[in-house]
Structure formats: structure tokens, C-alpha cells
Design a protein around this motif. Structure first.
Motif, PDB file in Angstrom:
ATOM      1  N   LYS A   1       4.773   5.028   0.842  1.00 26.41           N
ATOM      2  CA  LYS A   1       5.360   3.701   0.870  1.00 26.41           C
ATOM      3  C   LYS A   1       6.552   3.633   1.815  1.00 26.41           C
ATOM      4  O   LYS A   1       6.840   2.593   2.401  1.00 26.41           O
ATOM      5  CB  LYS A   1       5.824   3.292  -0.530  1.00 26.41           C
TER       6      LYS A   1
ATOM      7  N   SER B   1       8.928  -2.684   3.820  1.00 30.64           N
ATOM      8  CA  SER B   1       8.786  -3.947   3.111  1.00 30.64           C
ATOM      9  C   SER B   1       7.834  -3.878   1.939  1.00 30.64           C
ATOM     10  O   SER B   1       7.618  -4.886   1.267  1.00 30.64           O
ATOM     11  CB  SER B   1       8.293  -5.020   4.083  1.00 30.64           C
ATOM     12  N   ALA B   2       7.240  -2.733   1.704  1.00 27.33           N
ATOM     13  CA  ALA B   2       6.223  -2.629   0.644  1.00 27.33           C
ATOM     14  C   ALA B   2       6.860  -2.749  -0.729  1.00 27.33           C
ATOM     15  O   ALA B   2       7.864  -2.130  -1.001  1.00 27.33           O
ATOM     16  CB  ALA B   2       5.485  -1.311   0.753  1.00 27.33           C
ATOM     17  N   ARG B   3       6.240  -3.554  -1.535  1.00 27.11           N
ATOM     18  CA  ARG B   3       6.693  -3.665  -2.917  1.00 27.11           C
ATOM     19  C   ARG B   3       5.466  -3.632  -3.803  1.00 27.11           C
ATOM     20  O   ARG B   3       4.551  -4.431  -3.628  1.00 27.11           O
ATOM     21  CB  ARG B   3       7.451  -4.985  -3.151  1.00 27.11           C
ATOM     22  N   THR B   4       5.478  -2.709  -4.724  1.00 26.04           N
ATOM     23  CA  THR B   4       4.354  -2.642  -5.653  1.00 26.04           C
ATOM     24  C   THR B   4       4.882  -2.648  -7.072  1.00 26.04           C
ATOM     25  O   THR B   4       6.021  -2.238  -7.327  1.00 26.04           O
ATOM     26  CB  THR B   4       3.514  -1.361  -5.440  1.00 26.04           C
TER      27      THR B   4
ATOM     28  N   MET C   1       4.720 -12.696   1.188  1.00 27.26           N
ATOM     29  CA  MET C   1       4.109 -11.544   1.844  1.00 27.26           C
ATOM     30  C   MET C   1       3.805 -11.855   3.302  1.00 27.26           C
ATOM     31  O   MET C   1       3.497 -13.009   3.650  1.00 27.26           O
ATOM     32  CB  MET C   1       2.785 -11.163   1.162  1.00 27.26           C
TER      33      MET C   1
ATOM     34  N   THR D   1       0.604  -7.705   6.856  1.00 24.84           N
ATOM     35  CA  THR D   1       0.428  -6.280   6.541  1.00 24.84           C
ATOM     36  C   THR D   1       0.380  -6.050   5.037  1.00 24.84           C
ATOM     37  O   THR D   1      -0.508  -5.369   4.522  1.00 24.84           O
ATOM     38  CB  THR D   1       1.562  -5.443   7.157  1.00 24.84           C
ATOM     39  N   GLU D   2       1.342  -6.627   4.320  1.00 25.61           N
ATOM     40  CA  GLU D   2       1.379  -6.461   2.861  1.00 25.61           C
ATOM     41  C   GLU D   2       0.176  -7.120   2.193  1.00 25.61           C
ATOM     42  O   GLU D   2      -0.394  -6.580   1.239  1.00 25.61           O
ATOM     43  CB  GLU D   2       2.659  -7.059   2.304  1.00 25.61           C
TER      44      GLU D   2
ATOM     45  N   HIS E   1      -2.416  -4.983  -0.095  1.00 26.98           N
ATOM     46  CA  HIS E   1      -2.583  -5.253  -1.525  1.00 26.98           C
ATOM     47  C   HIS E   1      -3.720  -6.225  -1.805  1.00 26.98           C
ATOM     48  O   HIS E   1      -3.926  -6.615  -2.950  1.00 26.98           O
ATOM     49  CB  HIS E   1      -1.276  -5.777  -2.105  1.00 26.98           C
TER      50      HIS E   1
ATOM     51  N   GLY F   1      -1.705   0.927  -0.409  1.00 22.37           N
ATOM     52  CA  GLY F   1      -2.357  -0.238  -0.984  1.00 22.37           C
ATOM     53  C   GLY F   1      -3.552   0.083  -1.857  1.00 22.37           C
ATOM     54  O   GLY F   1      -3.635   1.135  -2.482  1.00 22.37           O
TER      55      GLY F   1
END
Length: 323
Positions: free
Chosen positions: A38, A43-46, A172, A175-176, A180, A307
Motif C-alpha cells: 500500500k 492515496s490508498a485507503r482500505t 476516489m 487508480t483507486e 478497489h 486492491g
């Protein structure tokens, strides 16, 4: 992966279809160094959440289980088994044996298909479960999203930095959203694009038409001629609703993304002479999309890094994917 095998298939696109009609295969969460991956995308948020409930009594629990069991039995009558021998009935003549071995191993005993194509010339190197890959068309589900994203970039509806609202407090970028597989994101893009522009780009990638050159038993799949009655353009964009694709078509489309914008007519040589005499056949050059392909590829890389496709992550390989 063996070094020679890694070199052999590093540039290939493998289309693995684990779908039942109208459903999408979603792998379980990976347990490997997800946090490290990650960090490559700041910017990734999971998030993950889980709930658990218990029944009020043993009697009600048994009744619920019995009812559920009956429902499952009734519904399963209309669905093919998820497992089996995908190689049954295949004729591997002319295929690359090393590539086929890797594809068979990757597919395991899933009742799916695997198509491996050299994106630089359109040669089909292996097809596992040939009947399913060639003759059966299934809903593409979220694998249609990269094409929708490309159309939105080309038409100026979004840029790589555009943040689209997908929830009350969530936005989002592309990319995000690809990583996801966010449905509201692509539903909004599809509605802004409209059916005509989606129809055009889908056909430019060969959907609704045969992908191969004189490949026996190949289906052309289907692409609707008008806005689908059920779900409209939104569900068509996020779930591939009303679209039917074969594994061969998806391998051809993803090869065009991989090689920078050349859609080849796929060839499946079956003899040493056919292999030796193979001449690449270009169906379409997507030159007007070439500047946007790297942005979509970034989303496909993020899919595997952190993802929905993170189970395919391999630190020794650069892998791009979409579930």
C-alpha cells in the motif's frame, strides 16, 4: 516461479475467468505484506469490517439452516459446478508447453478458463478449457471497467487526478477506483459518457465480434445495440450488465492495453508450420488512446499491489490485473 518460466510469460496477458453466469469471482483477503504494498500508493485507503450474529435458540438455528439448505439446493440446480477438470477435452496441439503448464497450474481445479496471448503479435500460446473459452460468453462484470475508464479519460470527463464522490465522505480517483473495483465510480462515468460512446469504444476493443482469425468454434459474444432495460448504462459500466464476452475477447482487449494500443486479430497456430509462418494481423490501432493507457495500467497495477487482486501479488514480477 521458475526463472525460465518467469521470463517466458512476463510479457503475456493471462485472462482467468472464474465466473458463473452473472457473478464475479472475488478472491479472499491476502495475508502477505499488504501494508508494504500500500505504501507504494500514498492515496490508498482500505477498510474492513466484520459482523457476527448468533441465533436466539437451537431450534430457530436448525430451522434457519434447513431453510437455507433447501434454497441452496434449489438455486444450485441451475448453476454449473465451480470445480472440475478444466483440461478435459482440450487439444493442446501447437501450444507452448511451458506456458500451458503454468496456465493449468494457475487455474487448478476451478471450472474456468485461461487464455494466454502474446500481446506483441496476437499469437494464442495456450487455451485451458477450450470449449468454455471459445464458445461460452459470460458477463464481464468488473473487467469492463478499464475500458470505461479509458473512454472517460479520452472524452475529458475525468483526468488522472479527478476525485469522484462515491460516498458521503469518500472520493476516489481512477487508480483507486480500479484497484478497489468501486461500482459507484464507474456507474457515474458510464452515465456521463452515455451509451453511444461506450458502444463505440467497446467495439473498438473488439467486443461483440470474434477476436480470432478462423478459430473453429469461436463465439462472437454480444454487446447490446441499445441501452439495457435493466440497470441502464450505469450497471452496464460497473457490472458489464447485458454484455457477453469470451475469454478470447478479453485476452485480446487486455493485450491491446498491455502493448500500447494495438488490437491484434488473435491467431491460434496448431502445427509447427503454422507457427513458423504466423504473420501478425492488426485489427485496429488505438492511437488516440495511447496517451491514456499508462494511467489505466497504473490502476491495474494497484489492483494487484493492494486492491481486489492482491492474492496475485509477486514481489519478483510486475503484474497487472483486474477482478
Amino acid at each position: 516461479m521458475k526463472p525460465i518460466l518467469g521470463k517466458k510469460i512476463a510479457i503475456l496477458i493471462v485472462a482467468l475467468l472464474f465466473w458463473l453466469p452473472g457473478m464475479e469471482y472475488v478472491p479472499a483477503a491476502a495475508a502477505s505484506s499488504n501494508s508494504t504494498r500500500k505504501s507504494a500508493f500514498a492515496s490508498a485507503r482500505t477498510s474492513a469490517s466484520s459482523t457476527s450474529r448468533s441465533s436466539a435458540s437451537l431450534r430457530s438455528s436448525k430451522k434457519f439452516q434447513a431453510t437455507n439448505s433447501k434454497k441452496r439446493r434449489r438455486s444450485r440446480r441451475w448453476w454449473p459446478s465451480s470445480h472440475g477438470d478444466p483440461t478435459a477435452g482440450d487439444n493442446p496441439a501447437g501450444e507452448d508447453p511451458i506456458v500451458r503448464e503454468a496456465a493449468v497450474e494457475a487455474l487448478g481445479n476451478w471450472n474456468g478458463s485461461a487464455v494466454v496471448v502474446d500481446p506483441n503479435n496476437g499469437r494464442v500460446l495456450s487455451v485451458v478449457n477450450q470449449q468454455l473459452a471459445l464458445a461460452s460468453a459470460y458477463t464481464p462484470c468488473s473487467t469492463f471497467k478499464p475500458i470505461v475508464g479509458l473512454a472517460a479519460l479520452k472524452e475529458g470527463i475525468i483526468t488522472p487526478e479527478t476525485k469522484v464522490r462515491v460516498g458521503r465522505r469518500t472520493r476516489m480517483d481512477l487508480t483507486e477506483a480500479l484497484a478497489h473495483s468501486n461500482n459507484p465510480f464507474f456507474q457515474k462515468l458510464g452515465k456521463q459518457l452515455g451509451f453511444d460512446r461506450l458502444y463505440e469504444i467497446a467495439h473498438r476493443f473488439g467486443l461483440g465480434e470474434k477476436a480470432g482469425l478462423n478459430i473453429p468454434g469461436e463465439s462472437a459474444g454480444r454487446f447490446p445495440e441499445a441501452v439495457p432495460v435493466e440497470g441502464g448504462v450505469g450497471l452496464m459500466s460497473s457490472h458489464g450488465k447485458a454484455i457477453g464476452v469470451t475469454a478470447l475477447q478479453m485476452a485480446a482487449a487486455m493485450s491491446a492495453i498491455a502493448n500500447g494500443g494495438t488490437l491484434y486479430q488473435l491467431q491460434y497456430p496448431r502445427t509447427p508450420e503454422e507457427i513458423m509462418n504466423l504473420q501478425p494481423q492488426v485489427r485496429q490501432r488505438l492511437d488516440d488512446l495511447s496517451e491514456y493507457l499508462p494511467q489505466v495500467k497504473q490502476g491495474l497495477a494497484a489492483t494487484v499491489l493492494y486492491g481486489t487482486g492482491r492474492q496475485a501479488y509477486n514481489p519478483e514480477e510486475s503484474i497487472f490485473g483486474k477482478t
